[in-house]
Enzyme design. Structure first.
Site, mmCIF file in Angstrom:
data_model
loop_
_atom_site.group_PDB
_atom_site.id
_atom_site.type_symbol
_atom_site.label_atom_id
_atom_site.label_comp_id
_atom_site.label_asym_id
_atom_site.label_seq_id
_atom_site.Cartn_x
_atom_site.Cartn_y
_atom_site.Cartn_z
ATOM 1 N N CYS A 55 0.819 -1.216 0.000
ATOM 2 C CA CYS A 55 0.000 0.000 0.000
ATOM 3 C C CYS A 55 0.850 1.263 0.000
ATOM 4 C CB CYS A 55 -0.910 0.024 1.230
ATOM 5 S SG CYS A 55 -1.837 -1.493 1.532
ATOM 6 N N ASP A 87 -2.625 -3.863 7.546
ATOM 7 C CA ASP A 87 -3.689 -4.673 8.123
ATOM 8 C C ASP A 87 -3.700 -6.088 7.554
ATOM 9 O OD1 ASP A 87 -4.322 -2.429 9.485
ATOM 10 O OD2 ASP A 87 -6.417 -2.347 8.878
ATOM 11 N N SER A 477 -12.767 -5.854 8.748
ATOM 12 C CA SER A 477 -12.087 -5.291 7.589
ATOM 13 C C SER A 477 -13.119 -4.827 6.585
ATOM 14 C CB SER A 477 -11.191 -6.358 6.955
ATOM 15 O OG SER A 477 -10.830 -6.003 5.648
#
Length: 565
Positions: A55, A87, A477
């Protein structure tokens, strides 16, 4: 300083001038400042670059572009870094307890550097889930001219001619345990799900929050949907650097932009796109930092009037790159504005209003299939539903996109950790019709309110999606889907009713009436409450101990900087 020009050094002048600041300037000369630089506004580029996650792995390059833009427009820019936690990598083990607290670390660190160095403006560049809200919380607190840039979404992976993504990997684990795929097939999913730089591709938390911040008016129009690998992403960052200097010249500050109406625009876009339930936590936290009164009731009020029109993963078919190719977030906002669903008079970082920006935006492309017509939506109102009842007096959040049923009733199967619940799923102890409860995993109880993507993916992978309800004081999530309810507040660790549940209690969840209750009398609830003992803290030192002591309810955004009064 040119007397004919406005002095943009709103903070840095305390360093740039005066005999007593010779030592301060000596330090800055060592990193490249000149006499001319001390006459300019000091612009910080808050970079979340890191090699620990795809990311953010490209953000160093983007930060240099933002620095270039600020310098070319008359600023004296400096790059500094803050952390990121992946995450996807932290998911399903002890690492996930650090994910939500990392949001506070990011906000605190940007605030610390900016205020200590007396910077005049900020470009903040984020990627993974907590970096966007962390950056925005800092911007709201500091209230100096700022622009946020999202690092962009990842491209979908390819396997057997089909698009796959990180959620495919999580769900493949459940399929593997169910015997549907073998070791080789599982390994092929692992090796193809994430092809390069960028945040998780569906309408998961990173893309949800990027779209929300664009709707909030704090990022360049279109930047939330530009993919990470698109060359234009670098141009956006350069524009952001230029824009911060313009905002200083125009005296436009974040709190001029982040009004209550702007947050309503952000919620509207999240509901229309069918975004992540984490938007509740993060928008509440950002609004708190910006001094705006926002509550779960505002989300519910807006949801009633906004149709869900985006056919996007996890419950739909498409990813953020598909949305970009269909016209992007500006085209969605243009559609919503044309139907009176956005406040067009809200100011943005362009110096123009939302309506003025959208007048220049293109409409959705002919033939695109990602965004449905408002008159023929996926759901007539937003899929992110606030539930309340005797099990969640402060509220809970359900994501109902992709759900064919709106009501679920079943016996509670109660677990006090994700690990215990995982073992129960793997050993086939959870049956169709059960309400799987994972508690003592809230902001204080977790601590850190871990996400349950591994659990939800395993449920889907074992063929129980929509056949089992999952209820937790933790969170999910953006990639989670199924009949899942999170953010139950008050949480178990502070004596919330979820902590009083017993195995076999009947739980009723109804998204139509927006009720979540357990079938136990008030007298029995009171008896259980009197017998309840608060769990001992899981951590006595370190960041998680500190976080557990400070953090607020999830219904207030799980923030750690509540007013002392």
């Amino acid at each position: 300083m040119d007397k004919t020009k406005k002095d943009l050094r709103i903070n840095s002048k305390v360093i740039s001038e005066g005999v007593n600041r010779v030592p301060n300037r000596s330090m800055l000369r060592a990193v490249g400042f000149t006499d001319e630089d001390f006459k300019k506004p000091m612009i910080g580029v808050a970079s979340t670059w890191s090699e620990v996650t795809p990311c953010n792995v490209h953000i160093d390059r983007l930060a240099r572009e933002a620095k270039s833009g600020a310098r070319e427009n008359g600023g004296a820019p400096m790059i500094f870094n803050t952390i990121t936690v992946s995450d996807g990598i932290a998911m399903g083990h002890e690492g996930m307890h650090y994910s939500l607290p990392s949001r506070e670390v990011i906000a605190d660190s940007i605030e610390t550097v900016t205020n200590a160095e007396r910077l005049d403006g900020i470009v903040a560049i984020g990627g993974c889930d907590k970096t966007t809200p962390g950056c925005m919380m800092a911007i709201g607190r500091m209230n100096i001219p700022s622009v946020y840039v999202y690092g962009g979404t990842i491209q979908p992976g390819k396997l057997n001619g089909k698009d796959i993504d990180i959620v495919s990997s999580f769900e493949a684990v459940g399929q593997y345990h169910e015997g549907e795929i073998n070791d080789e097939e599982l390994h092929r999913v692992e090796c193809n799900a994430c092809p390069g730089a960028g945040a998780c591709g569906g309408m998961y938390t990173a893309n949800t929050m990027a779209a929300a911040v664009e709707a909030l008016g704090m990022s360049i129009p279109g930047s939330s949907s530009t993919p990470a690998v698109n060359d234009y992403k670098e141009s956006e960052c350069k524009q952001a650097g230029e824009m911060v200097v313009n905002l200083l010249e125009q005296d436009i500050y974040p709190r001029d932009i982040m009004t209550k109406e702007a947050f309503e625009n952000a919620i509207t876009v999240v509901m229309a796109l069918g975004g992540s339930t984490n938007a509740f936590l993060h928008l509440l936290a950002i609004s708190h930092s910006a001094g705006v009164d926002l509550s779960l009731d505002d989300f519910e009020r807006i949801r009633q009037n906004v149709p869900h029109i985006a056919d996007m993963k996890p419950s739909g078919r498409y990813v953020m790159q598909d949305l970009y190719e269909s016209g992007g977030v500006p085209a969605v906002m243009k559609l919503l504005h044309e139907h009176g669903l956005l406040h067009g008079d809200c100011l943005t970082v362009t110096g123009k209003t939302v309506a003025e920006n959208l007048a220049e935006a293109s409409s959705l492309k002919d033939g695109q299939k990602v965004i449905l017509p408002l008159e023929d939506p996926i759901k007539p109102n937003g899929p992110l539903v606030v539930l309340k009842g005797n099990l969640a007096p402060e509220g809970a959040v359900a994501k109902m996109s992709g759900q064919k049923i709106s009501r679920f009733e079943g016996p509670a199967r109660v677990y006090d950790s994700e690990a215990e619940a995982t073992d129960a799923i793997v050993s086939n102890e959870i049956k169709e019709g059960d309400v799987l409860v994972i508690r003592n995993v809230g902001p204080k109880g977790g601590p850190g309110m871990p996400e349950m993507l591994s659990i939800t993916a395993m449920i889907v992978g074992k063929g129980l999606g929509g056949k089992v309800a999952l209820l937790t004081d933790g969170r999910f999530s953006g990639g989670s889907h199924g009949f899942v309810i999170g953010h139950v507040a008050p949480e178990a660790a502070v004596g919330g009713p979820i902590g009083l549940l017993q195995e076999g209690d009947t739980i009723t969840i109804d998204s139509e009436t927006q009720q979540i209750n357990f079938d136990v009398s008030e007298s029995e609830i009171e008896r259980r409450r009197e017998a309840w003992e608060q769990p001992a803290p899981k951590h006595r030192t370190g960041i998680l101990a500190k976080y557990a002591r400070l953090v607020s309810s999830s219904a207030k955004g799980a923030v750690t900087d509540l007013d002392l009064d």
